[in-house]
Design a protein around this motif. Structure first.
Motif, short mmCIF file in Angstrom:
data_model
loop_
_atom_site.label_atom_id
_atom_site.label_comp_id
_atom_site.label_asym_id
_atom_site.label_seq_id
_atom_site.Cartn_x
_atom_site.Cartn_y
_atom_site.Cartn_z
N PRO A 9 -6.32 36.09 -24.82
CA PRO A 9 -6.80 35.54 -26.14
C PRO A 9 -8.22 35.06 -26.23
O PRO A 9 -8.69 34.88 -25.11
CB PRO A 9 -5.78 34.19 -26.14
CG PRO A 9 -5.09 34.09 -25.00
CD PRO A 9 -5.46 35.05 -24.08
N PRO A 10 -8.67 35.08 -27.41
CA PRO A 10 -10.06 34.75 -27.62
C PRO A 10 -10.40 33.31 -27.01
O PRO A 10 -9.46 32.41 -27.53
CB PRO A 10 -10.38 35.02 -29.08
CG PRO A 10 -9.10 34.97 -29.66
CD PRO A 10 -8.10 35.27 -28.60
N THR A 11 -11.51 32.86 -26.70
CA THR A 11 -11.75 31.35 -26.19
C THR A 11 -12.62 30.87 -27.20
O THR A 11 -12.57 29.71 -27.60
CB THR A 11 -12.31 31.25 -24.99
OG1 THR A 11 -13.54 31.91 -24.69
CG2 THR A 11 -11.25 31.85 -23.68
N ALA A 54 -7.12 29.12 -34.26
CA ALA A 54 -6.67 28.09 -33.18
C ALA A 54 -5.10 28.54 -32.79
O ALA A 54 -5.04 28.59 -31.50
CB ALA A 54 -6.32 26.78 -33.98
N GLU A 55 -4.46 29.31 -33.61
CA GLU A 55 -3.10 29.66 -33.20
C GLU A 55 -3.49 30.82 -32.24
O GLU A 55 -2.45 31.28 -31.20
CB GLU A 55 -2.39 30.34 -34.32
CG GLU A 55 -1.71 29.29 -35.12
CD GLU A 55 -1.10 29.72 -36.53
OE1 GLU A 55 -1.07 30.97 -36.69
OE2 GLU A 55 -1.21 29.13 -37.50
N ALA A 56 -4.40 31.83 -32.38
CA ALA A 56 -4.67 32.76 -31.39
C ALA A 56 -5.18 32.37 -30.15
O ALA A 56 -5.33 33.04 -29.26
CB ALA A 56 -5.75 33.67 -32.13
N GLY A 57 -5.56 31.19 -29.94
CA GLY A 57 -5.96 30.63 -28.69
C GLY A 57 -7.48 30.15 -28.59
O GLY A 57 -8.09 30.03 -27.57
N VAL A 58 -8.46 30.33 -29.66
CA VAL A 58 -9.68 29.99 -29.78
C VAL A 58 -9.78 28.57 -29.54
O VAL A 58 -9.12 27.66 -30.03
CB VAL A 58 -10.19 30.23 -31.20
CG1 VAL A 58 -11.61 29.65 -31.34
CG2 VAL A 58 -10.47 31.70 -31.50
N LEU A 59 -10.49 28.32 -28.58
CA LEU A 59 -10.96 26.51 -28.24
C LEU A 59 -12.00 26.13 -29.02
O LEU A 59 -12.02 25.18 -29.25
CB LEU A 59 -10.88 26.78 -26.66
CG LEU A 59 -9.78 27.21 -25.77
CD1 LEU A 59 -10.25 27.48 -24.31
CD2 LEU A 59 -8.56 26.15 -26.05
N HIS A 60 -13.24 26.84 -28.66
CA HIS A 60 -14.37 26.47 -29.36
C HIS A 60 -14.78 27.14 -30.57
O HIS A 60 -14.81 28.36 -30.71
CB HIS A 60 -15.56 26.58 -28.41
CG HIS A 60 -15.67 25.72 -27.22
ND1 HIS A 60 -15.16 25.95 -26.09
CD2 HIS A 60 -16.51 24.54 -27.13
CE1 HIS A 60 -15.38 24.96 -25.23
NE2 HIS A 60 -16.04 24.05 -25.63
N LEU A 86 -9.49 22.56 -32.71
CA LEU A 86 -10.56 23.25 -32.46
C LEU A 86 -11.82 22.41 -32.15
O LEU A 86 -11.80 21.22 -32.80
CB LEU A 86 -11.10 24.08 -33.58
CG LEU A 86 -10.01 25.34 -33.82
CD1 LEU A 86 -10.59 25.85 -35.21
CD2 LEU A 86 -9.91 26.34 -32.79
N VAL B 23 -1.32 28.00 -26.18
CA VAL B 23 -1.37 29.46 -26.05
C VAL B 23 -1.33 29.94 -24.43
O VAL B 23 -0.63 31.03 -24.24
CB VAL B 23 -2.67 30.06 -26.81
CG1 VAL B 23 -2.84 31.47 -26.76
CG2 VAL B 23 -2.66 29.60 -28.33
N ARG B 24 -1.96 29.04 -23.82
CA ARG B 24 -2.23 29.55 -22.47
C ARG B 24 -1.14 28.73 -21.51
O ARG B 24 -1.15 28.99 -20.41
CB ARG B 24 -3.77 29.39 -22.07
CG ARG B 24 -4.50 30.48 -22.73
CD ARG B 24 -6.10 29.86 -22.54
NE ARG B 24 -7.03 30.66 -23.31
CZ ARG B 24 -7.14 30.56 -24.54
NH1 ARG B 24 -6.72 29.31 -25.10
NH2 ARG B 24 -8.20 31.22 -25.05
#
Lengths: 367, 92
Positions: A9-11, A54-60, A86, B23-24
């Motif tokens: 996933p994207p960060t 956010a759902e896709a896994g982005v953190l920043h 986020l 997610v992780r």
């Protein structure tokens, strides 16, 4: 090519909220064809994009531009990012950021401020930015940030006009109370490519600046984190551009195009998806542009047989295109590239020549 | 910047947060341009870094909670805090 399960996933997501900006920095990473205000995504669409990220896994999430504070809804968007969990980073020029707006951003849950500083000398800084008084505004916003207890990063782009003061810019960042500085030697894309002959420093000046900054790491250990983006044209190995295409981060342009990097649109034949038609997750996993250079299957020699192919991923696709004419070639920064001699020739010829005037980054006048 | 001691009161500054990422399915420490995976021990330490407890008290707490040898815990916790303080992810 890859099954979804093999793609992490994207960060991080760079949200270019607008290309409007009061400054005209000649090394701006925005494309030469800047997007117009009328084409910008509206507030509701950006909110949906942040929720999907956010759902896709982005953190920043990096709220950027242009100048993100040129968006009237910047506080509302920041609050939404915070609400969906986020980590919000405001990448700002400081110009256009008033005290009430700043306070509202802090109250909305902003996590971090990243401030660009053009030089340690005020007159030179304002000349580089193409904006009188910008330097003083930056000092003010730095003070607001530290007073509010927010972490401050100073972003200092290095080039011919300021490279002799690289170490002084680190000192200045410490004085401003920054916890982190990005010393970023100019990467030649977009406006920086257009201004390359005006920006290219000599090898000697570059090596001195790198050594001076590295020497400050020990002095400032525990006070400031120094992130050093090393100069490209004088290197032997290419950078692991974006940590690999479609591996960690994505960009969304003001009009909603989802890109693997700032300059990806310069590569012909790539199909980008737009958030108006697709979710962030779909664009990340399934859009043709993201899958074009994922992994190593697209590579040619000398990359295919190279032991560093999973380290630097062949360098930068956009640079390979710009300097060799083929985005599948090894980045010619690499000494193994048959085009490497050309890069050395450019750096050697442009750096000592008399610098032409800057072509400042500006929106084209309306036709 | 000074190294952590038993009387330091470590805290996460604003802009540094511990987050469980769905997610992780991992605990992560988020800071400017940084993501650090936090193992269960690090999570237990960081949850106690509120600026109220001293490092010595945090070690006492963990030694009791995990019924482990205090000196080993002290060594590991001090190293973790020193490392994160260097990266400006923990204030002392």
């Amino acid at each position: 090519m890859n099954a979804q399960s093999q793609i992490a996933p994207p960060t991080g997501m760079l949200a270019e909220l607008t290309h409007r900006c009061p400054l005209g920095c000649p090394y701006c990473s925005n494309p030469l064809e800047l997007e117009r205000a009328a084409d910008e995504l509206d507030t509701q669409t950006w909110k949906r994009v942040f929720s999907e990220a956010a759902e896709a896994g982005v953190l920043h999430v990096h709220l950027s531009g242009g100048e993100p504070c040129a968006r009237r809804d910047i506080v509302e968007l920041t609050a939404h990012c915070a609400a969906v969990g986020l980590y919000t980073n405001l990448i700002t020029s400081a110009v256009g950021l008033t005290r009430p707006l700043f306070d509202a951003l802090v109250a909305a849950g902003l996590d971090h401020v990243q401030l660009s500083i053009q030089d340690a000398e005020p007159a030179s800084a304002d000349r580089i930015a193409g904006y009188d008084g910008a330097f003083a505004r930056k000092r003010e916003v730095a003070a607001w940030t530290t007073q509010a207890g927010l972490p401050l990063t100073v972003n200092a782009v290095m080039h011919r006009a300021n490279i002799s003061r690289a170490a002084r810019m680190v000192d200045m960042a410490v004085e401003l109370g920054a916890r982190r500085i990005e010393v970023a030697h100019t990467q030649y894309y977009g406006w920086a490519m257009k201004n390359r002959a005006a920006l290219m420093p000599t090898r000697e000046a570059t090596e001195k600046a790198v050594a001076d900054v590295e020497a400050l790491r020990r002095k400032y250990q525990g006070r400031i984190v120094i992130d050093h983006v090393v100069p490209d044209y004088h290197a032997r190995f290419p950078k692991a551009c974006m940590n690999g295409w479609g591996r960690r981060t994505l960009n969304v342009t003001p009009s909603g195009k989802v890109l693997p990097c700032h300059a990806a649109e310069t590569i012909p034949g790539l199909e980008f998806w737009n958030v108006r038609e697709h979710s962030i997750g779909a664009a990340w996993y399934d859009s043709p542009a993201f899958n074009a250079f994922r992994g190593t299957a697209w590579m040619k020699e000398p990359c295919v047989s190279c032991e560093r192919k999973e380290i630097d991923f062949g360098g930068c696709r956009c640079q390979a295109l710009a300097l060799t004419g083929d985005a599948r070639n090894a980045d010619p920064i690499c000494h193994l590239s048959p085009h490497h001699a050309r890069v050395q020739k450019i750096a050697a010829e442009e750096a000592p020549a008399i610098a032409p005037d800057y072509i400042y980054r500006r929106l084209k006048a309306k036709a | 910047m000074s190294a952590p001691t038993a009387t330091s009161r470590p805290r996460l500054p604003r802009g540094v947060r511990l987050k469980h990422d769905k997610v992780r399915d991992e605990w992560l420490l988020l800071a400017p341009e940084r993501v650090v995976k936090a193992n269960p021990v690090a999570v237990a330490v960081l949850e106690r870094c509120t600026g109220e407890k001293t490092l010595g008290e945090i070690v006492d707490d963990l030694a009791a909670a995990y019924s482990a040898e205090r000196s080993l815990i002290e060594r590991d916790v001090t190293k973790l805090i020193a490392d994160l303080a260097d990266k400006r992810m923990v204030d002392l």
